[in-house]
Design a protein around this motif. Structure first.
Motif, PDB file in Angstrom:
ATOM      1  N   SER A 170      -7.464  14.468   5.574  1.00 49.61           N
ATOM      2  CA  SER A 170      -8.612  13.643   5.160  1.00 49.61           C
ATOM      3  C   SER A 170      -9.923  14.362   5.428  1.00 49.61           C
ATOM      4  CB  SER A 170      -8.582  12.299   5.898  1.00 49.61           C
ATOM      5  OG  SER A 170      -7.399  11.583   5.587  1.00 49.61           O
ATOM      6  N   GLY A 171     -10.003  15.040   6.589  1.00 51.04           N
ATOM      7  CA  GLY A 171     -11.214  15.783   6.924  1.00 51.04           C
ATOM      8  C   GLY A 171     -11.465  16.935   5.967  1.00 51.04           C
ATOM      9  N   VAL A 172     -10.380  17.636   5.616  1.00 48.73           N
ATOM     10  CA  VAL A 172     -10.526  18.761   4.679  1.00 48.73           C
ATOM     11  C   VAL A 172     -10.938  18.264   3.301  1.00 48.73           C
ATOM     12  CG1 VAL A 172      -9.270  20.601   3.499  1.00 48.73           C
ATOM     13  CG2 VAL A 172      -8.924  20.232   5.945  1.00 48.73           C
ATOM     14  N   ILE A 173     -10.352  17.135   2.866  1.00 48.29           N
ATOM     15  CA  ILE A 173     -10.728  16.566   1.558  1.00 48.29           C
ATOM     16  C   ILE A 173     -12.203  16.177   1.537  1.00 48.29           C
ATOM     17  CG2 ILE A 173     -10.413  14.552   0.067  1.00 48.29           C
ATOM     18  CD1 ILE A 173      -7.440  14.654   0.745  1.00 48.29           C
ATOM     19  N   LEU A 174     -12.650  15.530   2.589  1.00 53.00           N
ATOM     20  CA  LEU A 174     -14.046  15.098   2.655  1.00 53.00           C
ATOM     21  C   LEU A 174     -14.998  16.290   2.687  1.00 53.00           C
ATOM     22  CD1 LEU A 174     -16.014  12.742   2.871  1.00 53.00           C
ATOM     23  CD2 LEU A 174     -15.729  12.825   5.373  1.00 53.00           C
ATOM     24  N   MET A 175     -14.635  17.309   3.470  1.00 48.52           N
ATOM     25  CA  MET A 175     -15.494  18.496   3.560  1.00 48.52           C
ATOM     26  C   MET A 175     -15.548  19.239   2.226  1.00 48.52           C
ATOM     27  SD  MET A 175     -15.199  21.709   6.205  1.00 48.52           S
ATOM     28  CE  MET A 175     -15.242  20.575   7.592  1.00 48.52           C
ATOM     29  N   SER A 176     -14.373  19.384   1.575  1.00 47.02           N
ATOM     30  CA  SER A 176     -14.322  20.084   0.283  1.00 47.02           C
ATOM     31  C   SER A 176     -15.125  19.328  -0.776  1.00 47.02           C
ATOM     32  CB  SER A 176     -12.867  20.229  -0.176  1.00 47.02           C
ATOM     33  OG  SER A 176     -12.104  20.916   0.790  1.00 47.02           O
ATOM     34  N   LEU A 192     -19.184  15.558 -11.029  1.00 54.81           N
ATOM     35  CA  LEU A 192     -19.329  15.852  -9.595  1.00 54.81           C
ATOM     36  C   LEU A 192     -20.702  15.422  -9.110  1.00 54.81           C
ATOM     37  CD1 LEU A 192     -17.695  19.403  -9.585  1.00 54.81           C
ATOM     38  CD2 LEU A 192     -16.687  17.314  -8.674  1.00 54.81           C
ATOM     39  N   GLY A 193     -21.237  14.354  -9.703  1.00 58.55           N
ATOM     40  CA  GLY A 193     -22.577  13.898  -9.349  1.00 58.55           C
ATOM     41  C   GLY A 193     -22.630  13.069  -8.094  1.00 58.55           C
ATOM     42  N   SER A 194     -21.493  12.785  -7.455  1.00 59.50           N
ATOM     43  CA  SER A 194     -21.469  12.035  -6.201  1.00 59.50           C
ATOM     44  C   SER A 194     -20.255  12.481  -5.393  1.00 59.50           C
ATOM     45  CB  SER A 194     -21.396  10.524  -6.457  1.00 59.50           C
ATOM     46  OG  SER A 194     -20.172  10.177  -7.076  1.00 59.50           O
ATOM     47  N   ILE A 195     -20.282  12.193  -4.097  1.00 62.76           N
ATOM     48  CA  ILE A 195     -19.155  12.578  -3.237  1.00 62.76           C
ATOM     49  C   ILE A 195     -17.874  11.842  -3.645  1.00 62.76           C
ATOM     50  CG2 ILE A 195     -18.263  12.488  -0.876  1.00 62.76           C
ATOM     51  CD1 ILE A 195     -21.020  13.209   0.125  1.00 62.76           C
ATOM     52  N   PRO A 196     -17.906  10.524  -3.979  1.00 67.80           N
ATOM     53  CA  PRO A 196     -16.665   9.874  -4.444  1.00 67.80           C
ATOM     54  C   PRO A 196     -16.057  10.570  -5.659  1.00 67.80           C
ATOM     55  CG  PRO A 196     -18.265   8.209  -3.847  1.00 67.80           C
ATOM     56  CD  PRO A 196     -18.973   9.525  -3.780  1.00 67.80           C
ATOM     57  N   HIS A 197     -16.910  11.014  -6.630  1.00 68.57           N
ATOM     58  CA  HIS A 197     -16.387  11.758  -7.773  1.00 68.57           C
ATOM     59  C   HIS A 197     -15.769  13.080  -7.317  1.00 68.57           C
ATOM     60  CE1 HIS A 197     -18.856   8.989 -10.169  1.00 68.57           C
ATOM     61  NE2 HIS A 197     -18.095   9.328 -11.200  1.00 68.57           N
ATOM     62  N   ALA A 198     -16.414  13.730  -6.373  1.00 67.46           N
ATOM     63  CA  ALA A 198     -15.906  15.020  -5.880  1.00 67.46           C
ATOM     64  C   ALA A 198     -14.629  14.854  -5.065  1.00 67.46           C
ATOM     65  CB  ALA A 198     -16.988  15.697  -5.040  1.00 67.46           C
ATOM     66  N   ILE A 199     -14.465  13.700  -4.430  1.00 67.84           N
ATOM     67  CA  ILE A 199     -13.228  13.451  -3.670  1.00 67.84           C
ATOM     68  C   ILE A 199     -12.025  13.481  -4.598  1.00 67.84           C
ATOM     69  CG2 ILE A 199     -11.944  11.623  -2.460  1.00 67.84           C
ATOM     70  CD1 ILE A 199     -14.472  10.969  -0.924  1.00 67.84           C
ATOM     71  N   TRP A 201     -11.681  15.285  -7.267  1.00 65.49           N
ATOM     72  CA  TRP A 201     -11.387  16.700  -7.512  1.00 65.49           C
ATOM     73  C   TRP A 201     -10.702  17.326  -6.302  1.00 65.49           C
ATOM     74  CZ3 TRP A 201     -13.183  20.646  -4.462  1.00 65.49           C
ATOM     75  CH2 TRP A 201     -12.834  21.946  -4.882  1.00 65.49           C
ATOM     76  N   ALA A 202     -11.182  17.011  -5.096  1.00 70.53           N
ATOM     77  CA  ALA A 202     -10.622  17.597  -3.883  1.00 70.53           C
ATOM     78  C   ALA A 202      -9.160  17.188  -3.683  1.00 70.53           C
ATOM     79  CB  ALA A 202     -11.458  17.177  -2.666  1.00 70.53           C
ATOM     80  N   VAL A 203      -8.841  15.917  -3.961  1.00 65.27           N
ATOM     81  CA  VAL A 203      -7.461  15.435  -3.797  1.00 65.27           C
ATOM     82  C   VAL A 203      -6.526  16.158  -4.765  1.00 65.27           C
ATOM     83  CG1 VAL A 203      -5.935  13.448  -4.067  1.00 65.27           C
ATOM     84  CG2 VAL A 203      -8.110  13.193  -2.876  1.00 65.27           C
ATOM     85  N   THR A 204      -6.902  16.247  -6.037  1.00 64.07           N
ATOM     86  CA  THR A 204      -6.037  16.914  -7.022  1.00 64.07           C
ATOM     87  C   THR A 204      -5.905  18.404  -6.745  1.00 64.07           C
ATOM     88  OG1 THR A 204      -7.922  17.221  -8.515  1.00 64.07           O
ATOM     89  CG2 THR A 204      -6.585  15.240  -8.821  1.00 64.07           C
ATOM     90  N   THR A 205      -6.910  18.990  -6.130  1.00 63.26           N
ATOM     91  CA  THR A 205      -6.866  20.430  -5.840  1.00 63.26           C
ATOM     92  C   THR A 205      -6.034  20.720  -4.595  1.00 63.26           C
ATOM     93  OG1 THR A 205      -9.060  20.699  -6.830  1.00 63.26           O
ATOM     94  CG2 THR A 205      -8.251  22.494  -5.448  1.00 63.26           C
ATOM     95  N   ILE A 206      -6.271  19.969  -3.526  1.00 63.95           N
ATOM     96  CA  ILE A 206      -5.545  20.204  -2.279  1.00 63.95           C
ATOM     97  C   ILE A 206      -4.063  19.891  -2.430  1.00 63.95           C
ATOM     98  CG2 ILE A 206      -5.259  19.282   0.071  1.00 63.95           C
ATOM     99  CD1 ILE A 206      -8.257  19.253   0.326  1.00 63.95           C
ATOM    100  N   THR A 207      -3.732  18.884  -3.239  1.00 63.79           N
ATOM    101  CA  THR A 207      -2.313  18.565  -3.467  1.00 63.79           C
ATOM    102  C   THR A 207      -1.685  19.498  -4.490  1.00 63.79           C
ATOM    103  OG1 THR A 207      -2.955  16.912  -5.125  1.00 63.79           O
ATOM    104  CG2 THR A 207      -2.594  16.134  -2.893  1.00 63.79           C
ATOM    105  N   PHE A 227     -10.692  28.788  -2.345  1.00 60.49           N
ATOM    106  CA  PHE A 227     -10.377  28.611  -0.917  1.00 60.49           C
ATOM    107  C   PHE A 227      -9.635  27.293  -0.679  1.00 60.49           C
ATOM    108  CE2 PHE A 227     -11.599  26.999   3.289  1.00 60.49           C
ATOM    109  CZ  PHE A 227     -11.062  28.000   4.086  1.00 60.49           C
ATOM    110  N   VAL A 228     -10.083  26.230  -1.346  1.00 54.96           N
ATOM    111  CA  VAL A 228      -9.451  24.916  -1.179  1.00 54.96           C
ATOM    112  C   VAL A 228      -8.016  24.938  -1.709  1.00 54.96           C
ATOM    113  CG1 VAL A 228      -9.537  22.487  -1.889  1.00 54.96           C
ATOM    114  CG2 VAL A 228     -11.623  23.664  -1.188  1.00 54.96           C
ATOM    115  N   MET A 229      -7.774  25.640  -2.812  1.00 49.83           N
ATOM    116  CA  MET A 229      -6.403  25.751  -3.352  1.00 49.83           C
ATOM    117  C   MET A 229      -5.459  26.399  -2.353  1.00 49.83           C
ATOM    118  SD  MET A 229      -7.171  27.006  -7.241  1.00 49.83           S
ATOM    119  CE  MET A 229      -8.411  26.186  -8.255  1.00 49.83           C
ATOM    120  N   LEU A 230      -5.894  27.524  -1.773  1.00 47.52           N
ATOM    121  CA  LEU A 230      -5.047  28.212  -0.788  1.00 47.52           C
ATOM    122  C   LEU A 230      -4.838  27.334   0.451  1.00 47.52           C
ATOM    123  CD1 LEU A 230      -6.551  31.821  -1.009  1.00 47.52           C
ATOM    124  CD2 LEU A 230      -4.400  30.988  -1.982  1.00 47.52           C
TER     125      LEU A 230
END
Length: 423
Positions: A170-176, A192-199, A201-207, A227-230
């Protein structure tokens, strides 16, 4: 309750819990319920297909109704015999049933029976609720699958570590998401105009799913995304490794408990402590045999004892055949006496055996004089009592298959001690 109802209740408990000697009937019931669970899940899935629903003429609904009656009957029967469970015997019948009803297995059984009740209570437009409960019958497989129960136990035992992993992820998703928002907000305000929108993207990328509907367009954003993908691969491996190691530990512990309990059942080892039984259990060697293979042939020197961990073996006598199932054992006197086997034991189906060799037990006894004294004392008492069944088979081994022979009064051979007599 009358005395006449007690034997029926006990038989019903043995049938449902597979604790009695009528194992064929218990396992037939078990396999029938397993098949019914799988079939019900399939019925619930197919029933949602309009073409099948229009063509079956209500057949699937009738099958679901019959299945619901069976599951409800099973739940009522399990509730009826609940006070016979060892942990609940100290309570009154009513209190025992209430406590049993609150256990996870009983709740799942109730969920499996609920669709039958709900179709008479809920309106027709609430069919979705009924379908969900029908699909939840899949959870009943946990009762009949030791591997699934072990997996659930492994997850429960590592829940704190898994919660820690969830916090890290969760911390990595929020930071990314925050970094991507700061870098890409001006270039992609709609995505990506807000953090909720970016979250998102972060979830689909980290998973490592990466739908591709939201991607960075700036060079800095692409570096962050790489970096987030790796990092996503490492984060996925973390909980998987925790669950895998816990599951392997759970399986090992379960196998040890099963093996320990099988050894503890043998009368020759009844006087041993838990630690000593554990030492004997370590001597067991695994052996697999195909159906029809002779495990122990008549006329051979009896120098091994066998435990059936999976499958079924048969002992063919002149007038009948004795069947030994999972958890049974034979050849106890092979560890006590040096003599020829009087009957042959054959694998009725593919078997997994645990073998205890007399020489391995002897080596352990040579290292442990206290253990030697206990085993030889028990062996002498059993020899003096002439607890013999049929040749080299003990009475207890025959009783496993509901066969009881009169004690053999023939003189016994010398007590076992490979290569020498007991002094």
């Amino acid at each position: 309750m009358t005395d006449g109802s007690v034997p029926f209740k006990r038989k019903l408990y043995d049938l449902l819990e597979d604790t009695g000697r009528n194992r064929i009937a218990a396992r037939t019931l078990r396999q029938f319920l397993l098949g019914l669970i799988v079939a019900n899940v399939a019925f619930a899935i197919f029933e949602t297909v309009p073409a099948i629903q229009a063509a079956d003429g209500g057949l699937l609904s009738k099958l679901q109704l019959v299945s619901g009656v069976i599951f409800l009957l099973e739940y009522v029967c399990r509730l009826y015999v609940a006070d016979l469970h060892p942990p609940l015997r100290r309570y009154s019948p009513l209190k025992a049933r209430i406590r049993y009803a609150l256990q996870p297995d009983a709740i799942v059984d109730l969920i499996a029976a609920l669709p039958l009740i709900l179709i008479f209570i809920l309106p027709n437009n609430a069919v979705t609720v009924v379908v969900i409960f029908r699909l939840l019958r899949f959870l009943k497989l946990a009762r009949y699958s030791p591997a699934l129960r072990s997996l659930l136990s492994a997850i429960a035992s590592e829940r704190h570590a898994l919660m820690g992993c969830a916090v890290i992820v969760s911390g990595v998703i929020l930071m990314s998401a925050t970094l991507m928002y700061l870098v890409e907000a001006d270039d992609q305000p709609d995505k990506l105009g807000s953090i909720p929108h970016a979250i998102y993207w972060a979830v689909t990328t980290i998973t490592t799913v990466g739908y591709g509907d939201v991607v960075p367009v700036t060079e800095t954003g692409r570096v962050i995304a790489a970096f987030v993908m790796l990092l996503g691969y490492a984060l996925i491996a973390l909980p998987v490794g925790i669950i895998a190691s816990a599951f392997a530990r759970e399986i090992h512990s379960r196998d040890f408990v099963v093996t320990w309990s099988m050894v503890a059942r043998v009368p020759l080892f009844e006087a041993l402590s838990a630690a000593e039984i554990a030492e004997v259990s370590k001597l067991l060697e695994a052996q697999k045999v195909r159906a029809g293979t002779v495990i122990a042939a008549a006329g051979d020197v009896a120098d091994r004892m066998y435990f059936i961990s999976e499958g079924q073996a048969e002992i063919r006598l002149q007038d009948q055949t004795i069947y030994l199932d999972e958890g049974d054992y034979f050849g106890e006197f092979a560890l006590i006496h040096q003599q020829q086997r009087s009957v042959s034991v054959r694998a009725h189906s593919d078997c997994e055996l645990l073998v205890l060799a007399a020489h391995s037990l002897q080596e352990l006894m040579d290292r442990n004089p206290k253990l030697t004294h206990k085993i030889l004392k028990e062996a002498e008492e059993r020899t003096e009592a002439k607890l013999r069944g049929f040749g080299d088979l003990a009475v207890e081994e025959l009783e496993q298959a509901d066969i009881v022979y009169e004690e053999n009064t023939a003189p016994e051979p010398d007590l076992f001690r490979p290569g020498q007599k007991d002094s």
